[in-house]
Design a protein around this motif. Structure first.
Motif, short mmCIF file in Angstrom:
data_model
loop_
_atom_site.label_atom_id
_atom_site.label_comp_id
_atom_site.label_asym_id
_atom_site.label_seq_id
_atom_site.Cartn_x
_atom_site.Cartn_y
_atom_site.Cartn_z
N ALA A 56 0.84 -1.21 0.00
CA ALA A 56 0.00 0.00 0.00
C ALA A 56 0.86 1.25 0.00
CB ALA A 56 -0.93 -0.01 1.21
N PHE A 57 1.96 1.23 0.75
CA PHE A 57 2.87 2.38 0.81
C PHE A 57 3.48 2.64 -0.56
CE2 PHE A 57 6.96 4.39 1.57
CZ PHE A 57 6.68 5.33 2.55
N ALA A 58 4.02 1.59 -1.19
CA ALA A 58 4.66 1.75 -2.50
C ALA A 58 3.64 2.12 -3.57
CB ALA A 58 5.38 0.45 -2.88
N ALA A 62 3.70 5.45 -5.96
CA ALA A 62 3.73 5.35 -7.41
C ALA A 62 2.63 6.17 -8.07
CB ALA A 62 3.62 3.88 -7.84
N LEU A 63 1.47 6.23 -7.43
CA LEU A 63 0.34 6.95 -7.99
C LEU A 63 0.50 8.47 -7.87
CD1 LEU A 63 -2.65 4.78 -6.68
CD2 LEU A 63 -1.79 4.91 -9.03
N PHE A 64 1.04 8.94 -6.74
CA PHE A 64 1.03 10.37 -6.45
C PHE A 64 2.35 11.08 -6.74
CE2 PHE A 64 -2.64 8.91 -4.06
CZ PHE A 64 -3.56 9.92 -4.29
N LEU A 65 3.44 10.35 -6.90
CA LEU A 65 4.71 11.01 -7.17
C LEU A 65 4.68 11.91 -8.40
CD1 LEU A 65 7.36 8.29 -6.24
CD2 LEU A 65 7.34 10.65 -5.43
N PRO A 66 4.15 11.45 -9.55
CA PRO A 66 4.11 12.36 -10.70
C PRO A 66 3.29 13.62 -10.46
CG PRO A 66 3.71 10.07 -11.38
CD PRO A 66 3.63 10.11 -9.88
N VAL A 67 2.22 13.47 -9.68
CA VAL A 67 1.34 14.62 -9.40
C VAL A 67 2.10 15.67 -8.57
CG1 VAL A 67 -0.78 15.37 -8.27
CG2 VAL A 67 -0.72 13.18 -9.50
N PHE A 68 2.73 15.22 -7.49
CA PHE A 68 3.42 16.17 -6.61
C PHE A 68 4.69 16.70 -7.26
CE2 PHE A 68 1.19 13.63 -3.14
CZ PHE A 68 0.18 14.57 -3.00
N LEU A 87 1.34 15.86 7.35
CA LEU A 87 0.64 14.60 7.17
C LEU A 87 1.42 13.45 7.78
CD1 LEU A 87 -1.88 13.32 5.95
CD2 LEU A 87 -0.66 13.12 3.77
N TYR A 88 2.74 13.46 7.63
CA TYR A 88 3.61 12.47 8.28
C TYR A 88 3.34 12.42 9.78
CZ TYR A 88 7.38 10.44 5.38
OH TYR A 88 8.12 9.69 4.53
N SER A 89 3.33 13.59 10.41
CA SER A 89 3.17 13.66 11.86
C SER A 89 1.81 13.12 12.28
CB SER A 89 3.33 15.11 12.34
OG SER A 89 4.59 15.63 11.94
N LEU A 90 0.77 13.50 11.54
CA LEU A 90 -0.57 13.03 11.87
C LEU A 90 -0.69 11.52 11.73
CD1 LEU A 90 -3.55 13.56 12.54
CD2 LEU A 90 -3.94 13.99 10.10
N ILE A 91 -0.19 10.99 10.62
CA ILE A 91 -0.27 9.55 10.38
C ILE A 91 0.51 8.78 11.43
CG2 ILE A 91 0.40 7.71 8.78
CD1 ILE A 91 -2.12 9.21 8.00
N SER A 92 1.68 9.29 11.80
CA SER A 92 2.49 8.62 12.81
C SER A 92 1.73 8.48 14.12
CB SER A 92 3.79 9.39 13.04
OG SER A 92 4.55 9.49 11.85
N PHE A 93 0.99 9.52 14.49
CA PHE A 93 0.19 9.47 15.72
C PHE A 93 -1.00 8.51 15.57
CE2 PHE A 93 -3.45 11.13 18.16
CZ PHE A 93 -2.95 10.95 19.44
N LEU A 107 -3.68 3.46 6.62
CA LEU A 107 -2.70 4.41 7.11
C LEU A 107 -1.40 4.32 6.31
CD1 LEU A 107 -3.20 4.13 10.98
CD2 LEU A 107 -3.74 6.10 9.53
N ARG A 108 -1.00 3.10 5.95
CA ARG A 108 0.21 2.94 5.14
C ARG A 108 0.03 3.58 3.76
NH1 ARG A 108 5.18 2.15 6.34
NH2 ARG A 108 5.58 0.79 4.57
N PHE A 109 -1.17 3.48 3.21
CA PHE A 109 -1.45 4.10 1.91
C PHE A 109 -1.30 5.62 2.02
CE2 PHE A 109 -4.08 5.89 -1.43
CZ PHE A 109 -3.76 5.11 -2.53
N ILE A 110 -1.87 6.21 3.06
CA ILE A 110 -1.77 7.66 3.26
C ILE A 110 -0.34 8.05 3.60
CG2 ILE A 110 -2.65 9.63 4.56
CD1 ILE A 110 -5.19 7.99 5.10
N HIS A 111 0.35 7.18 4.33
CA HIS A 111 1.76 7.42 4.65
C HIS A 111 2.59 7.52 3.37
CE1 HIS A 111 4.85 6.55 8.08
NE2 HIS A 111 5.14 7.63 7.41
N GLY A 112 2.25 6.69 2.40
CA GLY A 112 2.93 6.75 1.10
C GLY A 112 2.69 8.07 0.39
N ILE A 113 1.48 8.60 0.52
CA ILE A 113 1.17 9.91 -0.07
C ILE A 113 2.05 10.98 0.56
CG2 ILE A 113 -0.61 11.67 -0.38
CD1 ILE A 113 -2.69 9.43 -0.43
N ALA A 114 2.16 10.95 1.90
CA ALA A 114 3.00 11.92 2.59
C ALA A 114 4.45 11.80 2.14
CB ALA A 114 2.89 11.70 4.11
N SER A 115 4.91 10.57 1.97
CA SER A 115 6.29 10.36 1.51
C SER A 115 6.50 10.95 0.12
CB SER A 115 6.59 8.85 1.48
OG SER A 115 7.85 8.59 0.93
#
Length: 391
Positions: A56-58, A62-68, A87-93, A107-115
Motif C-alpha cells: 500500500a505504501f509503495a 507510485a500513484l502520487f509522485l508524478p502529481v506532486f 501529514l507524516y506527523s498526523l499519520i504517525s500518531f 494508514l500505510r497508503f496515506i503514509h505513502g502519499i506523505a512520503s
C-alpha cells in the motif's frame, strides 16, 4: 533553462535544513518498518495482508509522485514539503489508534502519499540549487541522509520496542516527524523554482537522459528487494547463520552506503557518470551472484559490504544525471519520475522473486537478480557511448 543560484550561505542553509529533516523522517520510517509485520500479526493479519500493508505504501507513492512532482515545479517546493511533513506527523500518531488490519493498511497508503510529498520534492529542491558541474557531490552528499536514517531506524525501533512498547515506537516516529516539520518551517527558505518548458508526462518519460536513471531504479528495486527480503532466508537455510548474524549483515550493507557515499559523491563530478553507474551496478550484481555460494558470517559480511559500496558508487552518479535532466524538464518532474519507477519496482520485484523461489528455490532468486544487474551494466556502457556526455 537555468536561473541564478542562491548565495553560498543560502544554499548551505537549504542543504542543512533539508538534510536534517529528511534524516529525521527516514529514521522515523525505519523505526517502524521491521516491527510492522509483528504488530500487524497481533491484529490478526495473515501473510497476504502483511504483504498488502507494505505494498500500500509503495502503491500510493507510485500513484502520487508524478502529481506532486509537477505541482512542486509549478507552485514551489517549500509548501509541499511542509504539508507532507504535517501529514507524516498526523499519520504517525494515528498508528497508535489503529485497531484492525484494514486501518493499518489505509494508514500505510496515506503514509505513502506523505512520503511522495516530501522525499522526492526535497531531492528536487537540492538538485535545483546544485552548482553546474558539482551535481554529484552536492546531491550525493544529501542522499546519504536517506540511507543513514534508514540504517539507524530499525536498530532504534528494536531497542524502543524491547524496552518500552509498540506505542512508544509510534510516538517516537511522531516526535521525529514533528522535529523535521519544525526544522523546515523555521529554517528552510522559499526560493522560486527555475522556469522550464512544461512537457506532458509522456514526453518526460521518453526523455532520453532519464532512460539511464529509470533503468537503474528498476534494477535497484530487483537487487535491493531480493537482498532485503530474501537474505534472511538464504543466510539461515544456506549460510547457516543465526538471526542476530543476519541482522548484522543487513546493517553492514545499509550502513556502508552512506559511509562511502560522501567520498564517491565527489568522484561523480570527476568521472563519466554512466561509467560509475555501471561500475556500481556490476558490484551489486557480483554480490548477489556470490551470496548463494557462501557459508559463514565473514563471507556474507564481505558480500554485504560489496553491495553497500556498489550503491555508494552508483547512487550519486544517478542522482547527478537526474539533476542535469531536471534543468530541462523540471527538477520535481524528473525526481518524481525516477522515484515512481523505484516504487513500481518495489511493488513488482518481491512478487517476481517469490515466484522464482516457488519454482526454482532460494538460490535461483539471487542468480536471477545478479544476472539482471550484470546485464544492466552493459546497457549503461552502451547508453554512455550512444548518447554522449551527460553534462
Amino acid at each position: 533553462m537555468t536561473a541564478s543560484l542562491p548565495s553560498p550561505g543560502t544554499r548551505r542553509r537549504i542543504f542543512l535544513s533539508l538534510y536534517s529533516a529528511v534524516f529525521a523522517t527516514m529514521v522515523g520510517v525505519g523505526i517502524v518498518i521491521p516491527l510492522l509485520p509483528r504488530y500487524a500479526a497481533t491484529l490478526g493479519a495473515t501473510g497476504i495482508w502483511i504483504g498488502a500493508i507494505f505494498s500500500a505504501f509503495a502503491l500510493s507513492r507510485a500513484l502520487f509522485l508524478p502529481v506532486f512532482g509537477r505541482l512542486s515545479d509549478d507552485h514551489g517546493r517549500r509548501r509541499l514539503i511542509i504539508s507532507g511533513l504535517c501529514l507524516y506527523s498526523l499519520i504517525s500518531f494515528l498508528y497508535t489508534m489503529a485497531g484492525s488490519v484494514y486501518e493499518i493498511t489505509a494508514l500505510r497508503f496515506i503514509h505513502g502519499i506523505a512520503s511522495a510529498m516530501v522525499l522526492p520534492v526535497a531531492i528536487a529542491y537540492i538538485s535545483e540549487i546544485a552548482p553546474t558541474g558539482e551535481e554529484g557531490s552536492f546531491i550525493g552528499s544529501f542522499a546519504s541522509s536517506i540511507s543513514l536514517g534508514m540504517s539507524l531506524g530499525p536498530f532504534i525501533g528494536g531497542v524502543i520496542s524491547d524496552y518500552l512498547t509498540m506505542d512508544a515506537v509510534f510516538h517516537t516516529m511522531t516526535l521525529l516527524s514533528l522535529t523535521a516539520l519544525l526544522t523546515v518551517f523555521f529554517y528552510l527558505p522559499d526560493i522560486p523554482s527555475c522556469p522550464v518548458k512544461k512537457s506532458p508526462i509522456r514526453s518526460i518519460i521518453a526523455y532520453k537522459p532519464l532512460r539511464g536513471p529509470i533503468l537503474y531504479q528498476l534494477m535497484y528495486a530487483l537487487a535491493n528487494g531480493t537482498f532485503m527480503v530474501f537474505l534472511p532466508i538464504a543466510a539461515i537455510t544456506i549460510g547457516g547463520l543465526s538471526a542476530s548474524e543476519t541482522g548484522l549483515i543487513i546493517l553492514v550493507s545499509v550502513l556502508s552506503t552512506p559511509v562511502f557515499q560522501h567520498f564517491f559523491s565527489r568522484i561523480a563530478d570527476q568521472f563519466d557518470r554512466y561509467y560509475l553507474i555501471a561500475g556500481g551496478t556490476a558490484m551489486i550484481g557480483t554480490s548477489l551472484l556470490l551470496l548463494p555460494e557462501f557459508a559463514g558470517l565473514f563471507p556474507y559480511l564481505s558480500a554485504a559490504l560489496l553491495m553497500g559500496i556498489g550503491r555508494a558508487i552508483s547512487l550519486p552518479a544517478m542522482y547527478a544525471v537526474v539533476a542535469v535532466a531536471g534543468r530541462e524538464v523540471g527538477h520535481g518532474s524528473a525526481s518524481a519520475l525516477v522515484n515512481t519507477t523505484l516504487s513500481v519496482g518495489l511493488i513488482v520485484s518481491p512478487l517476481f522473486s517469490g515466484m522464482v523461489m516457488d519454482l526454482s528455490g532460494t538460490r535461483m532468486i539471487f542468480y536471477v537478480a545478479g544476472i539482471a544487474s550484470i546485464c544492466c551494466t552493459f546497457l549503461f556502457f552502451r547508453m554512455d557511448r550512444s548518447e554522449g556526455p551527460v553534462c
